[in-house]
Motif scaffolding. Sequence first.
Motif: not given
Length: 124
Positions: A88-89, A95-102
């Motif tokens: 799911n995009p 996840a990226m918004d909360i600073k997941v690295t990758t």
Amino acid sequence: MKKKVLVVDDFENTRWIVQQILQKEEELEVLSAGNGKEALQHFESTQIDLLVTDLNMPEMDGIELVKAVRAKDRYKFMPIIMLTTERNPEKKQKAMDIKVTTWIQKPFEQSQFRKIIRKALRLK
């Protein structure tokens, strides 16, 4: 001193596979947890250098776990890898918004996964 990697996934087989892959790296010590709540206990008792977590888990999912870890001063900049079957995009963006690295999609290629881990930990 070995870098400590915490692998969090509710599926025991996935945890085992990821641990087997990472234990091939001499510089790493691999710890594991079955959900986010269990994982947080590791952060209280030891210094973790890298978190590899699933997204969808009972008790506390990967997003909640990342938020809790990032709230701790000493883990604000620790590399975090989301390893999931989720496609799911919107969830990926969250996840990226909360600073997941990758974000790594399961299934994954072993050698590529190890390269990502080594790069995240700045190992040669």
